[in-house]
Write an enzyme that holds these catalytic residues in place. Sequence first.
Site, PDB file in Angstrom:
ATOM      1  N   VAL A  12       0.848  -1.208   0.000  1.00 27.99           N
ATOM      2  CA  VAL A  12       0.000   0.000   0.000  1.00 27.99           C
ATOM      3  C   VAL A  12       0.880   1.254   0.000  1.00 27.99           C
ATOM      4  O   VAL A  12       0.642   2.204  -0.759  1.00 27.99           O
ATOM      5  CB  VAL A  12      -0.958   0.016   1.217  1.00 27.99           C
ATOM      6  N   LYS A  36      14.833  -3.564   3.021  1.00 28.06           N
ATOM      7  CA  LYS A  36      13.776  -3.068   2.131  1.00 28.06           C
ATOM      8  C   LYS A  36      14.160  -1.703   1.551  1.00 28.06           C
ATOM      9  O   LYS A  36      14.039  -1.458   0.350  1.00 28.06           O
ATOM     10  CB  LYS A  36      12.496  -2.938   2.960  1.00 28.06           C
ATOM     11  N   THR A 118      -6.286  -0.002   6.668  1.00 27.93           N
ATOM     12  CA  THR A 118      -7.658  -0.334   7.065  1.00 27.93           C
ATOM     13  C   THR A 118      -7.699  -0.571   8.565  1.00 27.93           C
ATOM     14  O   THR A 118      -6.946  -1.405   9.093  1.00 27.93           O
ATOM     15  CB  THR A 118      -8.124  -1.593   6.306  1.00 27.93           C
ATOM     16  N   GLU A 146      -7.712   3.150   1.563  1.00 28.25           N
ATOM     17  CA  GLU A 146      -7.337   2.717   0.204  1.00 28.25           C
ATOM     18  C   GLU A 146      -8.358   1.708  -0.315  1.00 28.25           C
ATOM     19  O   GLU A 146      -8.894   0.928   0.463  1.00 28.25           O
ATOM     20  CB  GLU A 146      -5.923   2.124   0.203  1.00 28.25           C
ATOM     21  N   PHE A 147      -8.602   1.761  -1.624  1.00 28.10           N
ATOM     22  CA  PHE A 147      -9.499   0.786  -2.271  1.00 28.10           C
ATOM     23  C   PHE A 147      -8.740   0.155  -3.438  1.00 28.10           C
ATOM     24  O   PHE A 147      -9.239   0.076  -4.554  1.00 28.10           O
ATOM     25  CB  PHE A 147     -10.777   1.470  -2.776  1.00 28.10           C
ATOM     26  N   GLU A 150      -5.119  -5.677  -5.793  1.00 30.54           N
ATOM     27  CA  GLU A 150      -3.805  -6.113  -6.272  1.00 30.54           C
ATOM     28  C   GLU A 150      -3.878  -6.443  -7.761  1.00 30.54           C
ATOM     29  O   GLU A 150      -4.876  -6.965  -8.239  1.00 30.54           O
ATOM     30  CB  GLU A 150      -3.336  -7.324  -5.464  1.00 30.54           C
ATOM     31  N   GLY A 252      -9.660 -14.829  -1.270  1.00 28.99           N
ATOM     32  CA  GLY A 252      -8.510 -14.893  -0.361  1.00 28.99           C
ATOM     33  C   GLY A 252      -7.858 -13.529  -0.374  1.00 28.99           C
ATOM     34  O   GLY A 252      -8.522 -12.523  -0.614  1.00 28.99           O
ATOM     35  N   CYS A 255      -6.639  -8.673   2.140  1.00 27.37           N
ATOM     36  CA  CYS A 255      -7.659  -7.753   2.668  1.00 27.37           C
ATOM     37  C   CYS A 255      -8.929  -8.457   3.117  1.00 27.37           C
ATOM     38  O   CYS A 255      -9.325  -8.349   4.279  1.00 27.37           O
ATOM     39  CB  CYS A 255      -8.034  -6.734   1.597  1.00 27.37           C
ATOM     40  N   ARG A 322      -1.011 -14.567   0.420  1.00 26.71           N
ATOM     41  CA  ARG A 322      -1.712 -14.438   1.703  1.00 26.71           C
ATOM     42  C   ARG A 322      -3.160 -14.931   1.586  1.00 26.71           C
ATOM     43  O   ARG A 322      -3.887 -14.530   0.702  1.00 26.71           O
ATOM     44  CB  ARG A 322      -1.656 -12.978   2.190  1.00 26.71           C
TER      45      ARG A 322
HETATM   46  C1  UDX Z   1      -9.733  -6.175  -2.433  1.00 29.60           C
HETATM   47  C2  UDX Z   1     -10.633  -4.991  -2.802  1.00 29.60           C
HETATM   48  O1  UDX Z   1     -11.062  -5.129  -4.157  1.00 29.60           O
HETATM   49  C3  UDX Z   1      -9.919  -3.680  -2.584  1.00 29.60           C
HETATM   50  O2  UDX Z   1     -10.796  -2.611  -2.849  1.00 29.60           O
HETATM   51  C4  UDX Z   1      -9.443  -3.622  -1.150  1.00 29.60           C
HETATM   52  O3  UDX Z   1      -8.776  -2.437  -0.889  1.00 29.60           O
HETATM   53  C5  UDX Z   1      -8.545  -4.817  -0.827  1.00 29.60           C
HETATM   54  O4  UDX Z   1      -9.261  -6.024  -1.117  1.00 29.60           O
HETATM   55  P1  UDX Z   1      -7.805  -7.582  -3.620  1.00 29.60           P
HETATM   56  O5  UDX Z   1      -7.809  -8.432  -2.406  1.00 29.60           O
HETATM   57  O6  UDX Z   1      -6.496  -7.142  -4.154  1.00 29.60           O
HETATM   58  O7  UDX Z   1      -8.646  -6.237  -3.348  1.00 29.60           O
HETATM   59  O8  UDX Z   1      -8.494  -8.367  -4.809  1.00 29.60           O
HETATM   60  P2  UDX Z   1      -9.904  -8.477  -5.550  1.00 29.60           P
HETATM   61  O9  UDX Z   1      -9.669  -8.374  -6.991  1.00 29.60           O
HETATM   62  O10 UDX Z   1     -10.911  -7.577  -4.978  1.00 29.60           O
HETATM   63  O11 UDX Z   1     -10.286 -10.003  -5.260  1.00 29.60           O
HETATM   64  C6  UDX Z   1     -10.421 -10.493  -3.942  1.00 29.60           C
HETATM   65  C7  UDX Z   1     -10.739 -11.959  -3.940  1.00 29.60           C
HETATM   66  O12 UDX Z   1     -12.064 -12.204  -4.369  1.00 29.60           O
HETATM   67  C8  UDX Z   1      -9.836 -12.814  -4.821  1.00 29.60           C
HETATM   68  O13 UDX Z   1      -9.502 -13.988  -4.113  1.00 29.60           O
HETATM   69  C9  UDX Z   1     -10.708 -13.132  -6.019  1.00 29.60           C
HETATM   70  O14 UDX Z   1     -10.349 -14.348  -6.612  1.00 29.60           O
HETATM   71  C10 UDX Z   1     -12.071 -13.198  -5.373  1.00 29.60           C
HETATM   72  N1  UDX Z   1     -13.189 -12.908  -6.291  1.00 29.60           N
HETATM   73  C11 UDX Z   1     -13.335 -11.657  -6.811  1.00 29.60           C
HETATM   74  C12 UDX Z   1     -14.118 -13.902  -6.609  1.00 29.60           C
HETATM   75  O15 UDX Z   1     -14.010 -15.047  -6.142  1.00 29.60           O
HETATM   76  N2  UDX Z   1     -15.179 -13.588  -7.426  1.00 29.60           N
HETATM   77  C13 UDX Z   1     -15.350 -12.350  -7.941  1.00 29.60           C
HETATM   78  O16 UDX Z   1     -16.341 -12.149  -8.669  1.00 29.60           O
HETATM   79  C14 UDX Z   1     -14.408 -11.358  -7.634  1.00 29.60           C
END
Ligand code: UDX
Length: 437
Positions: A12, A36, A118, A146-147, A150, A252, A255, A322
């Site tokens: 982040v 780092k 968060t 943050e939103f 990844e 997974g 977040c 993670r």
């Molecule tokens: C998420 C949020 O999108 C972000 O706004 C927040 O700040 C951090 O958490 P991230 O964890 O990077 O981001 O990934 P994201 O693309 O949102 O996917 C999260 C998980 O949901 C993944 O494991 C993905 O495989 C799963 N997922 C997502 C599904 O199983 N189905 C979907 O339709 C969308």
Amino acid sequence: MAQVGIFGAGWVGLVTGACFAELGHEVVIRDVVPAKIDALKSGAVPFHEADVPELLERNRERLTFTLDVNEIAKCEFLFICVDTPPTHSGDADLSRVWTVIDELPELSGHPIVVMKSTVPVGTGDKVRHGLDVRGLGHVGYASNPEFLAEGNAVRDFMEPDRVVVGAFEEADGAAVAALYAKIDAPIVRADVNSAEMIKLAANAFLMTRISFINEIANVCEATGADVVSVAEGVGLDRRLGPHFLRAGIGYGGSCFPKDSLALKQLASNSGYHFQLLSAVIEVNELQKRRVIGKLQRHLGSLRGKKIALLGLAFKPDTDDMREAPSIVLASRLLAEGAEVRGWDPVADGSVLPRGVEIVDSIEAAVADADAAVIVTEWAQLKTLARPEIRDAMVFPLIVDGRNLLDPDEARANGFAYEGIGRPTVTTDGEPVLAGTR
Ligand code: UDX
């Protein structure tokens, strides 16, 4: 242009720092881990995230990496971008946030501490109090969650759906909002508690959609409907929208799992049992395990069976392991006595339980395998259901945990194919699987 200090050179912090530098601000990123900072100074980026290396390189003259907290003292904004991992109780561990507050140097003028990490609702109140107690009553405070997803983080920063700013003082909120002046997005101004809750609620809603569509998928399997069509039809309703309706083996990442626990715990600490969120979490846990049942349906006992896990990261385009479903799946398979081989194009599979063999190609993973499980929808796997792969396997079974492949094509190429929430029988009630053992 502003002077922006960032505590924490993690994912982040670096994305935020690189993007603020791209917007023209002067950025100082401070971390406590010398390796780092050394790596960053020499141009190395410690994770896989599209566009971040280019942004850091392009904005070198506006970016400073340091171990010295005093270098932050000149900044007008002090962003906190440290980890808030879950504790054993599910509460967010705020110890790193408190370390930052404790370590703040003497600050003159009116700098503003901005929380990007968060945190539970109520954290801002506590930090405000902590600053006052430390004699930093002249320092402002704002919440600016943050939103960033990844794999898409730079775009999420530069083209956000909204920027949320919660502040105790109107002028502090306005100053933080002004940092984003070059970005074309609605700015949601709120009180600090509400800004903190917006982040938790948005994530909880997204997880609810995923667990909801996964449960619909499970009912589809039992009734012969196809969740991919169902999601398309549902998502075209403008009141619902098409996003986060992809059924699979569960969410997974760094977040969702932690934030869902933190919100559940926050509610329960306040005397409220958040029933819906508890169900969302439970559905997600069960969803990861359903793959085992699908394998057993075709292979019987999994003892001694060779299973290829394809894709290990929690989602594609990241190396983040993670809370990756692959970890739970690998453990369950090993517990069933299966031999597990794992492949991922970038993620380091060494965090999987001992006993999993990590290989460096899809071909090596599926050689002599009894089944291949698509765990992460990497683009490289789109062509998995090809004849060479079928011939390399002992039993050509694909369990597609992300509905990445075309079921008809996979079956036409001689695979037994199981997706998530997709029919396994024809309309005449005949199995469409290539065979069972
Ligand atoms: C998420 C949020 O999108 C972000 O706004 C927040 O700040 C951090 O958490 P991230 O964890 O990077 O981001 O990934 P994201 O693309 O949102 O996917 C999260 C998980 O949901 C993944 O494991 C993905 O495989 C799963 N997922 C997502 C599904 O199983 N189905 C979907 O339709 C969308």
